[in-house]
Design a protein around this motif. Sequence first.
Motif, PDB file in Angstrom:
ATOM      1  N   GLY A  89     -15.174  49.313  -5.513  1.00 44.17           N
ATOM      2  CA  GLY A  89     -13.919  49.003  -6.169  1.00 44.17           C
ATOM      3  C   GLY A  89     -14.015  47.728  -6.968  1.00 44.17           C
ATOM      4  N   GLU A  90     -12.877  47.197  -7.308  1.00 45.40           N
ATOM      5  CA  GLU A  90     -12.804  45.998  -8.133  1.00 45.40           C
ATOM      6  C   GLU A  90     -12.303  44.833  -7.283  1.00 45.40           C
ATOM      7  OE1 GLU A  90     -10.336  44.441 -12.043  1.00 45.40           O
ATOM      8  OE2 GLU A  90     -10.197  46.516 -11.440  1.00 45.40           O
ATOM      9  N   ILE A  91     -12.925  43.677  -7.449  1.00 45.84           N
ATOM     10  CA  ILE A  91     -12.493  42.479  -6.737  1.00 45.84           C
ATOM     11  C   ILE A  91     -11.562  41.700  -7.657  1.00 45.84           C
ATOM     12  CG2 ILE A  91     -13.193  40.309  -5.669  1.00 45.84           C
ATOM     13  CD1 ILE A  91     -15.873  41.652  -5.042  1.00 45.84           C
ATOM     14  N   VAL A  92     -10.366  41.412  -7.165  1.00 46.22           N
ATOM     15  CA  VAL A  92      -9.378  40.663  -7.930  1.00 46.22           C
ATOM     16  C   VAL A  92      -9.176  39.322  -7.232  1.00 46.22           C
ATOM     17  CG1 VAL A  92      -6.997  40.612  -8.736  1.00 46.22           C
ATOM     18  CG2 VAL A  92      -8.224  42.779  -8.663  1.00 46.22           C
ATOM     19  N   THR A  93      -9.313  38.240  -7.986  1.00 43.94           N
ATOM     20  CA  THR A  93      -9.142  36.904  -7.426  1.00 43.94           C
ATOM     21  C   THR A  93      -7.914  36.253  -8.049  1.00 43.94           C
ATOM     22  OG1 THR A  93     -11.530  36.664  -7.141  1.00 43.94           O
ATOM     23  CG2 THR A  93     -10.214  34.647  -7.080  1.00 43.94           C
ATOM     24  N   ASP A  94      -6.974  35.886  -7.194  1.00 45.70           N
ATOM     25  CA  ASP A  94      -5.797  35.130  -7.613  1.00 45.70           C
ATOM     26  C   ASP A  94      -5.988  33.701  -7.130  1.00 45.70           C
ATOM     27  OD1 ASP A  94      -4.539  37.435  -8.581  1.00 45.70           O
ATOM     28  OD2 ASP A  94      -3.693  37.883  -6.630  1.00 45.70           O
ATOM     29  N   TYR A  95      -5.739  32.741  -8.011  1.00 46.11           N
ATOM     30  CA  TYR A  95      -5.874  31.354  -7.580  1.00 46.11           C
ATOM     31  C   TYR A  95      -4.841  30.473  -8.284  1.00 46.11           C
ATOM     32  CZ  TYR A  95      -8.134  30.233 -11.994  1.00 46.11           C
ATOM     33  OH  TYR A  95      -8.393  30.043 -13.319  1.00 46.11           O
ATOM     34  N   CYS A  96      -4.558  29.369  -7.639  1.00 44.62           N
ATOM     35  CA  CYS A  96      -3.665  28.364  -8.207  1.00 44.62           C
ATOM     36  C   CYS A  96      -4.151  27.004  -7.751  1.00 44.62           C
ATOM     37  CB  CYS A  96      -2.220  28.602  -7.745  1.00 44.62           C
ATOM     38  SG  CYS A  96      -1.060  27.418  -8.463  1.00 44.62           S
ATOM     39  N   ASN A  97      -4.340  26.103  -8.697  1.00 44.48           N
ATOM     40  CA  ASN A  97      -4.754  24.733  -8.416  1.00 44.48           C
ATOM     41  C   ASN A  97      -3.669  23.811  -8.969  1.00 44.48           C
ATOM     42  OD1 ASN A  97      -6.023  22.323  -7.961  1.00 44.48           O
ATOM     43  ND2 ASN A  97      -7.728  22.695  -9.350  1.00 44.48           N
ATOM     44  N   THR A  98      -2.992  23.122  -8.073  1.00 38.41           N
ATOM     45  CA  THR A  98      -1.907  22.220  -8.460  1.00 38.41           C
ATOM     46  C   THR A  98      -2.291  20.799  -8.075  1.00 38.41           C
ATOM     47  OG1 THR A  98      -0.323  23.985  -8.021  1.00 38.41           O
ATOM     48  CG2 THR A  98       0.556  21.753  -8.230  1.00 38.41           C
ATOM     49  N   LYS A  99      -2.140  19.878  -9.033  1.00 37.11           N
ATOM     50  CA  LYS A  99      -2.468  18.471  -8.787  1.00 37.11           C
ATOM     51  C   LYS A  99      -1.243  17.614  -9.040  1.00 37.11           C
ATOM     52  CE  LYS A  99      -7.257  19.077 -10.090  1.00 37.11           C
ATOM     53  NZ  LYS A  99      -8.381  18.632 -10.902  1.00 37.11           N
ATOM     54  N   PHE A 100      -1.000  16.694  -8.110  1.00 37.53           N
ATOM     55  CA  PHE A 100       0.082  15.716  -8.246  1.00 37.53           C
ATOM     56  C   PHE A 100      -0.540  14.339  -8.379  1.00 37.53           C
ATOM     57  CE2 PHE A 100       1.989  19.172  -5.821  1.00 37.53           C
ATOM     58  CZ  PHE A 100       3.182  19.374  -6.490  1.00 37.53           C
ATOM     59  N   TYR A 101      -0.091  13.568  -9.370  1.00 38.81           N
ATOM     60  CA  TYR A 101      -0.556  12.197  -9.573  1.00 38.81           C
ATOM     61  C   TYR A 101       0.460  11.265  -8.914  1.00 38.81           C
ATOM     62  CZ  TYR A 101      -2.640   8.175 -11.895  1.00 38.81           C
ATOM     63  OH  TYR A 101      -3.269   6.978 -12.160  1.00 38.81           O
ATOM     64  N   LEU A 102      -0.012  10.445  -7.982  1.00 33.74           N
ATOM     65  CA  LEU A 102       0.866   9.526  -7.262  1.00 33.74           C
ATOM     66  C   LEU A 102       0.522   8.087  -7.617  1.00 33.74           C
ATOM     67  CD1 LEU A 102       0.372  12.141  -5.240  1.00 33.74           C
ATOM     68  CD2 LEU A 102       1.849  10.778  -3.802  1.00 33.74           C
ATOM     69  N   LYS A 103       1.517   7.352  -8.057  1.00 35.84           N
ATOM     70  CA  LYS A 103       1.366   5.929  -8.357  1.00 35.84           C
ATOM     71  C   LYS A 103       2.296   5.188  -7.401  1.00 35.84           C
ATOM     72  CE  LYS A 103       1.270   2.890 -12.361  1.00 35.84           C
ATOM     73  NZ  LYS A 103      -0.170   2.862 -12.513  1.00 35.84           N
ATOM     74  N   ASN A 104       1.731   4.254  -6.634  1.00 38.55           N
ATOM     75  CA  ASN A 104       2.501   3.536  -5.604  1.00 38.55           C
ATOM     76  C   ASN A 104       3.183   4.501  -4.644  1.00 38.55           C
ATOM     77  OD1 ASN A 104       1.812   0.997  -6.704  1.00 38.55           O
ATOM     78  ND2 ASN A 104       3.464   1.195  -8.205  1.00 38.55           N
ATOM     79  N   ASN A 105       2.457   5.571  -4.288  1.00 39.94           N
ATOM     80  CA  ASN A 105       2.926   6.549  -3.303  1.00 39.94           C
ATOM     81  C   ASN A 105       4.089   7.412  -3.808  1.00 39.94           C
ATOM     82  OD1 ASN A 105       1.956   7.465  -0.839  1.00 39.94           O
ATOM     83  ND2 ASN A 105       3.595   6.471   0.297  1.00 39.94           N
ATOM     84  N   ILE A 106       4.324   7.425  -5.123  1.00 39.26           N
ATOM     85  CA  ILE A 106       5.401   8.213  -5.730  1.00 39.26           C
ATOM     86  C   ILE A 106       4.792   9.193  -6.744  1.00 39.26           C
ATOM     87  CG2 ILE A 106       7.528   8.131  -7.121  1.00 39.26           C
ATOM     88  CD1 ILE A 106       7.905   6.770  -4.455  1.00 39.26           C
ATOM     89  N   VAL A 107       5.241  10.447  -6.717  1.00 35.29           N
ATOM     90  CA  VAL A 107       4.759  11.446  -7.673  1.00 35.29           C
ATOM     91  C   VAL A 107       5.277  11.076  -9.064  1.00 35.29           C
ATOM     92  CG1 VAL A 107       4.804  13.875  -8.361  1.00 35.29           C
ATOM     93  CG2 VAL A 107       4.729  13.279  -5.925  1.00 35.29           C
ATOM     94  N   THR A 108       4.337  10.880 -10.007  1.00 37.10           N
ATOM     95  CA  THR A 108       4.732  10.538 -11.375  1.00 37.10           C
ATOM     96  C   THR A 108       4.457  11.672 -12.356  1.00 37.10           C
ATOM     97  OG1 THR A 108       2.601   9.475 -11.799  1.00 37.10           O
ATOM     98  CG2 THR A 108       4.403   8.060 -11.007  1.00 37.10           C
ATOM     99  N   SER A 109       3.511  12.557 -12.026  1.00 40.26           N
ATOM    100  CA  SER A 109       3.211  13.690 -12.899  1.00 40.26           C
ATOM    101  C   SER A 109       2.467  14.751 -12.097  1.00 40.26           C
ATOM    102  CB  SER A 109       2.402  13.255 -14.117  1.00 40.26           C
ATOM    103  OG  SER A 109       1.155  12.723 -13.718  1.00 40.26           O
ATOM    104  N   TRP A 110       2.243  15.872 -12.728  1.00 38.50           N
ATOM    105  CA  TRP A 110       1.563  16.991 -12.077  1.00 38.50           C
ATOM    106  C   TRP A 110       0.882  17.839 -13.147  1.00 38.50           C
ATOM    107  CZ3 TRP A 110       3.143  21.343 -14.324  1.00 38.50           C
ATOM    108  CH2 TRP A 110       4.409  21.348 -14.909  1.00 38.50           C
ATOM    109  N   GLN A 111       0.021  18.736 -12.716  1.00 36.51           N
ATOM    110  CA  GLN A 111      -0.534  19.760 -13.597  1.00 36.51           C
ATOM    111  C   GLN A 111      -0.962  20.930 -12.727  1.00 36.51           C
ATOM    112  OE1 GLN A 111      -4.059  17.612 -15.215  1.00 36.51           O
ATOM    113  NE2 GLN A 111      -5.178  19.467 -14.747  1.00 36.51           N
ATOM    114  N   TRP A 112      -0.927  22.117 -13.304  1.00 38.63           N
ATOM    115  CA  TRP A 112      -1.415  23.275 -12.576  1.00 38.63           C
ATOM    116  C   TRP A 112      -2.303  24.108 -13.483  1.00 38.63           C
ATOM    117  CZ3 TRP A 112      -0.385  28.101 -14.474  1.00 38.63           C
ATOM    118  CH2 TRP A 112       0.761  28.297 -15.220  1.00 38.63           C
ATOM    119  N   SER A 113      -3.194  24.876 -12.853  1.00 34.42           N
ATOM    120  CA  SER A 113      -4.024  25.842 -13.578  1.00 34.42           C
ATOM    121  C   SER A 113      -4.260  27.022 -12.642  1.00 34.42           C
ATOM    122  CB  SER A 113      -5.359  25.212 -13.982  1.00 34.42           C
ATOM    123  OG  SER A 113      -6.092  24.811 -12.845  1.00 34.42           O
ATOM    124  N   GLY A 114      -4.438  28.177 -13.246  1.00 35.54           N
ATOM    125  CA  GLY A 114      -4.705  29.365 -12.444  1.00 35.54           C
ATOM    126  C   GLY A 114      -3.904  30.553 -12.928  1.00 35.54           C
TER     127      GLY A 114
END
Length: 135
Positions: free
Chosen positions: A104-129
């Motif tokens: 059969g066919e192998i299907v791969t689902d993925y999600c990579n989410t990154k949060f940027y923290l400055k002084n322990n506070i989330v300031t931005s993010w990005q995702w791919s997948g």
Amino acid sequence: MFKNIMLLASLIFGLSACATSENYTAQLNSEVGKTAPQLTAKYGTPSHVKRLANGDEIYSYVSINEQVLPNPNYYFNNGFMTEDEMFAPFTYGGDAIPVGSYMGEIVTDYCNTKFYLKNNIVTSWQWSGNSCVAM
């Protein structure tokens, strides 16, 4: 009774159709300004944490899901495979089932989410997948 089943099916389909990457982006936008403990309370322990020289951190959350979509020949053998050939992967004898194009066919689902923290506070993010979605 049939009406109830159709209503339930429609509801399930309708809810699953609402999971979009746009909703995921909106969800991530709502995380900006949250603290690291709030982030981990919601998403759990990060897959990876990168500490930068300036003290900032990047929290990465990765999800990977692999599925095998079976080859219909295993279900609808049209006589071109013997029974031994057809069930060979399932009578392999090892502790792993070999997966190849014949199975059969192998299907791969993925999600990579990154949060940027400055002084322990989330300031931005990005995702791919290909499976970064939310309701």
